[in-house]
Enzyme design. Structure first.
Site, PDB file in Angstrom:
ATOM      1  N   ASP A  92       0.568  -1.287   0.061  1.00  0.00           N
ATOM      2  CA  ASP A  92       0.030  -0.236   0.104  1.00  0.00           C
ATOM      3  C   ASP A  92       0.846   1.287  -0.062  1.00  0.00           C
ATOM      4  O   ASP A  92       0.515   2.104   0.541  1.00  0.00           O
ATOM      5  CB  ASP A  92      -0.944  -0.159   1.200  1.00  0.00           C
ATOM      6  CG  ASP A  92      -1.907   1.073   1.081  1.00  0.00           C
ATOM      7  OD1 ASP A  92      -2.413   1.514  -0.032  1.00  0.00           O
ATOM      8  OD2 ASP A  92      -2.323   1.609   2.041  1.00  0.00           O
TER       9      ASP A  92
ATOM     10  N   CYS B 157     -20.922 -10.919  -4.367  1.00  0.00           N
ATOM     11  CA  CYS B 157     -21.658  -9.903  -3.709  1.00  0.00           C
ATOM     12  C   CYS B 157     -23.394 -10.135  -4.076  1.00  0.00           C
ATOM     13  O   CYS B 157     -23.992  -9.695  -3.437  1.00  0.00           O
ATOM     14  CB  CYS B 157     -21.387  -8.789  -4.009  1.00  0.00           C
ATOM     15  SG  CYS B 157     -19.734  -7.864  -3.148  1.00  0.00           S
TER      16      CYS B 157
ATOM     17  N   CYS C 285     -15.916  10.426   1.714  1.00  0.00           N
ATOM     18  CA  CYS C 285     -16.064   9.354   2.203  1.00  0.00           C
ATOM     19  C   CYS C 285     -15.345   9.768   3.659  1.00  0.00           C
ATOM     20  O   CYS C 285     -14.393  10.595   3.823  1.00  0.00           O
ATOM     21  CB  CYS C 285     -14.667   8.235   1.623  1.00  0.00           C
ATOM     22  SG  CYS C 285     -14.271   6.983   2.753  1.00  0.00           S
TER      23      CYS C 285
END
Length: 312
Positions: free
Chosen positions: A130, A184, A210
């Site tokens: 990341d 999903c 967000c």
């Protein structure tokens, strides 16, 4: 007789990775185009680095000439504590309760890369957790670790979405895993639960709305219109993951480093606001919370406290 791929996977699990898979190193095609469209819409907000090195993000062979494989890994970080804040308390995202995952996951991936070089002297590799121009989620999907949920986080059938991701790009040609199917279905729990409509479209996150972005990466004042939706979050947000049905299959992480530090699950807002710079540095040493800096954390705590008072 164990193949090289089997040896690498066994070593990854031995080093404490929860899942490991391998994908062919190639251009990401559709994922790269989706990234460009996401950037074109401005959904990266002030995170200007996301718009840099887009060609490298979309093709690991640019990052490492001669790359043939991408080894994707995941580490489970779920711990059993739950958010139950009282009046005057805030909430910190689960991933930031303990030590900074960059430290611990990077150490493991470094060791794995060293082991690969011992197995095959001359093998070249570059690894990321990341932190670099690599699309962690896309490689986790391609390597069969899980699928991208409608909340845009990778979901695994073993641990839900409570996983940290990383990858090693290597010049070795290995055995490749097949991607898993998106499971999903028709569920929209995460989309429906997002209080700021940051997931207005499934599979697409608008960072401008967000709570995680607003409390961590956003540097200026938070728009007061978001106040009623914050629900106590002073660093990050877990709402879309908390409601995901796949997270019923979570498992307790074995890593003590990810266990909550004292006061990190539901911190006192007044306590946060009273922190000096020295106290902040000591309390959040080697913690993801340092990302927002003391000024950002105090801004968040004041924002939440002010809106809690308005509710009374």
């Amino acid at each position: 007789m164990e193949t090289l791929t089997q040896k690498i996977k066994a070593k990854a699990l031995e080093l404490g990775f929860s899942k490991v898979g391998i994908a062919r190193a190639e251009g990401l095609g559709a994922d790269g185009e989706r990234l460009k469209e996401w950037l074109r819409r401005g959904y990266h907000a002030s995170m200007s680095w996301m718009a840099e090195r887009t060609e490298e993000r979309a093709d690991p062979r640019i990052l490492l000439p001669g790359a043939r494989s991408v080894i994707a890994v995941a580490v489970n970080y779920y711990t059993g504590a739950e958010h139950r804040p009282k009046e005057g308390e805030g909430k910190i995202s689960r991933y930031a309760w303990g030590d900074d995952y960059h430290i611990h996951v990077t150490r493991r991936i470094e060791k794995l890369n060293d082991c690969i070089r011992q197995l095959v002297p001359g093998a070249e590799g570059r690894y990321y957790v990341d932190t670099g121009p690599a699309m962690d989620k896309a490689w986790a999907e391609r390597a069969g670790l899980g699928w991208r949920g409608k909340h845009t986080t990778v979901i695994t059938k073993d641990y839900g979405s409570w996983v940290f991701l990383g990858e090693i790009i290597t010049t070795l040609e290995l055995e490749y895993d097949a991607p898993v199917e998106d499971s999903c279905g028709t569920c929209t729990a995460c989309v429906d639960a997002c209080p700021t409509d940051a997931l207005d479209e499934p599979y697409i996150l608008d960072s401008n709305k967000c709570i995680s972005y607003l409390t961590i990466e956003h540097r200026s004042e938070i728009d007061p219109k978001f106040g009623p939706q914050f629900d106590g979050w002073v660093f990050g947000c877990d709402i879309c993951q908390d409601v995901c049905p796949w997270n019923r299959f979570r498992k307790e992480a074995a890593d003590k480093e990810f266990l909550p530090r004292d006061g990190n699950v539901s911190p006192s807002l007044d306590g946060l606001l009273a922190l000096t710079q020295e106290e902040f540095s000591v309390r959040f040493s080697k913690s993801p919370v340092k990302r927002t800096k003391r000024a950002g954390l105090l801004r968040n705590a004041k924002f939440v406290r002010d809106h809690q008072k308005r509710k009374q």
